[in-house]
Design an enzyme around this catalytic site. Structure first.
Site, PDB file in Angstrom:
ATOM      1  N   GLY A  31      30.522  29.479  30.407  1.00 45.50           N
ATOM      2  CA  GLY A  31      31.635  30.209  31.026  1.00 45.50           C
ATOM      3  C   GLY A  31      31.755  29.999  32.521  1.00 45.50           C
ATOM      4  N   HIS A  34      35.494  26.033  35.562  1.00 45.74           N
ATOM      5  CA  HIS A  34      36.066  25.316  36.699  1.00 45.74           C
ATOM      6  C   HIS A  34      36.704  24.047  36.133  1.00 45.74           C
ATOM      7  CE1 HIS A  34      32.551  22.789  36.241  1.00 45.74           C
ATOM      8  NE2 HIS A  34      31.755  23.815  36.466  1.00 45.74           N
ATOM      9  N   HIS A  37      34.887  22.064  33.395  1.00 46.27           N
ATOM     10  CA  HIS A  37      34.982  22.571  32.018  1.00 46.27           C
ATOM     11  C   HIS A  37      36.348  22.231  31.413  1.00 46.27           C
ATOM     12  CE1 HIS A  37      32.061  25.669  33.677  1.00 46.27           C
ATOM     13  NE2 HIS A  37      31.414  25.248  32.609  1.00 46.27           N
ATOM     14  N   GLN A  61      17.381  29.272  28.528  1.00 40.61           N
ATOM     15  CA  GLN A  61      17.321  28.089  29.382  1.00 40.61           C
ATOM     16  C   GLN A  61      17.130  28.449  30.856  1.00 40.61           C
ATOM     17  OE1 GLN A  61      21.428  26.933  27.993  1.00 40.61           O
ATOM     18  NE2 GLN A  61      21.554  26.102  30.036  1.00 40.61           N
ATOM     19  N   GLY A 147      29.270  17.337  29.796  1.00 48.13           N
ATOM     20  CA  GLY A 147      29.520  16.683  31.076  1.00 48.13           C
ATOM     21  C   GLY A 147      28.360  15.782  31.484  1.00 48.13           C
ATOM     22  N   ARG A 187      27.662  27.037  39.806  1.00 50.71           N
ATOM     23  CA  ARG A 187      26.768  27.524  40.872  1.00 50.71           C
ATOM     24  C   ARG A 187      27.332  27.257  42.270  1.00 50.71           C
ATOM     25  NH1 ARG A 187      22.410  26.127  36.972  1.00 50.71           N
ATOM     26  NH2 ARG A 187      21.515  28.140  36.393  1.00 50.71           N
TER      27      ARG A 187
HETATM   28  O1  PAF Z   1      25.705  22.854  30.096  1.00 49.71           O
HETATM   29  C1  PAF Z   1      25.748  24.061  29.819  1.00 49.71           C
HETATM   30  O2  PAF Z   1      26.616  24.796  30.238  1.00 49.71           O
HETATM   31  C2  PAF Z   1      24.657  24.653  28.932  1.00 49.71           C
HETATM   32  O3  PAF Z   1      23.427  24.055  29.180  1.00 49.71           O
HETATM   33  C3  PAF Z   1      24.992  24.577  27.428  1.00 49.71           C
HETATM   34  C4  PAF Z   1      25.104  23.142  26.948  1.00 49.71           C
HETATM   35  C5  PAF Z   1      26.299  25.307  27.167  1.00 49.71           C
HETATM   36  C6  PAF Z   1      23.899  25.251  26.611  1.00 49.71           C
HETATM   37  O4  PAF Z   1      23.757  26.594  26.940  1.00 49.71           O
END
Ligand code: PAF
Length: 281
Positions: A31, A34, A37, A61, A147, A187
């Site tokens: 989410g 930007h 995405h 993560q 990406g 970020r």
């Molecule tokens: O790249 C990301 O935004 C995250 O690492 C992903 C692939 C959605 C997994 O949580």
């Protein structure tokens, strides 16, 4: 656009698409959309009959001292942007749905997860592969788009898909940059104006390295040293890694060639940013 918030409904939706022999593309996200995405969504829209975007800020993560709690979130805006960019379904699962209290499985890509971001963020890629594996099982995509800014993540996911014999095409999308050259990242929103200015040093380092490589530089160690020196001279910048690796294996390049990729991670005012580029095009 349909909003699906439970894994059961997601599976039912996916099964009915498969039953009708329709194809699904998945763009997994955390989410705070930007332009990067949105570019993945636009590409994904052309790759299958249906485009699903998942939005889940995955705690597994993030390290214990990382920014999970304060990771930027704006669901209303994200839903509007997804709708405007041709998304058919947004999958927004609850934490307890994806990770119920008795959850105890982890998916790990052993070698590719170790160096670079894996070394400075222990367990990060195990969290990524675990959640992406779950998303693949729930959404059942034919193709998924990631990406290339997170180059190692893309390599790790490709490895996982090959190793686990999933019949899913993994499409990589080139890094999307602001007009200044700064790679788009959620970020970046943590940076103030001065931080933004300093963050351009990552892009400049990539450009400098590419110029050196096309000018005939062949020694990766020397080039890495030059880049580290440039970055070290900048106040508020702390180098995590600067490495020239082989794009297919992520092993250190012995000599700069057409498969050499410069990858870097630098903290700017405490915000960890990553970027990369092929040195010779
Ligand atoms: O790249 C990301 O935004 C995250 O690492 C992903 C692939 C959605 C997994 O949580």
């Amino acid at each position: 656009m349909e909003i699906i918030t439970s894994s059961r409904s997601m599976t039912e939706w996916a099964n009915s698409r498969l039953y009708s022999r329709e194809t699904i593309c998945l763009v997994p996200t955390m989410g705070y959309f930007h332009e990067g995405h949105l570019a993945l969504m636009r590409e994904g829209g052309g790759l299958a009959d249906y485009l699903v975007v998942s939005l889940f800020v995955n705690p597994r993560q993030f390290g214990p001292t990382e920014d999970f709690e304060k990771y930027p979130r704006d669901l209303e805006r994200d839903m509007r942007l997804a709708r405007e960019n041709g998304v058919d379904v947004m999958f927004i699962p609850e934490m307890v749905d994806l990770y119920p209290p008795d959850f105890q499985t982890e998916v790990r890509v052993m070698e590719l997860s170790r160096p670079l971001c894996g070394a400075s963020r222990p367990g990060h890629f195990d969290g990524v592969t675990t959640v992406v594996a779950k998303l693949f099982n729930l959404v059942k995509p034919h193709v998924a788009v990631f990406g290339e800014k997170d180059f190692q993540q893309l390599a790790v996911i490709r490895r996982m898909v090959a190793d686990l014999n999933w019949d899913i095409e993994i499409a990589g999308h080139p890094v999307v940059r602001e007009s200044s050259g700064l790679a788009m990242s959620s970020r970046n929103s943590y940076l103030d104006e001065e931080g933004h200015r300093k963050a351009l040093s990552l892009y400049r380092a990539l450009e400098f390295a590419a110029e050196q490589a096309s000018g005939g530089a062949t020694d990766p160690t020397l080039l890495e040293k030059q880049i580290k020196e440039k970055l070290a001279g900048l106040s508020g910048a702390e180098v995590d890694y600067v490495e020239i690796v082989q794009a297919d294996t992520l092993e250190k390049s012995k000599m700069i060639n057409h498969n050499s990729l410069l990858v870097l991670a630098v903290r700017i005012d405490g915000i960890r940013l990553i970027d990369n580029r092929m040195l010779l095009r």
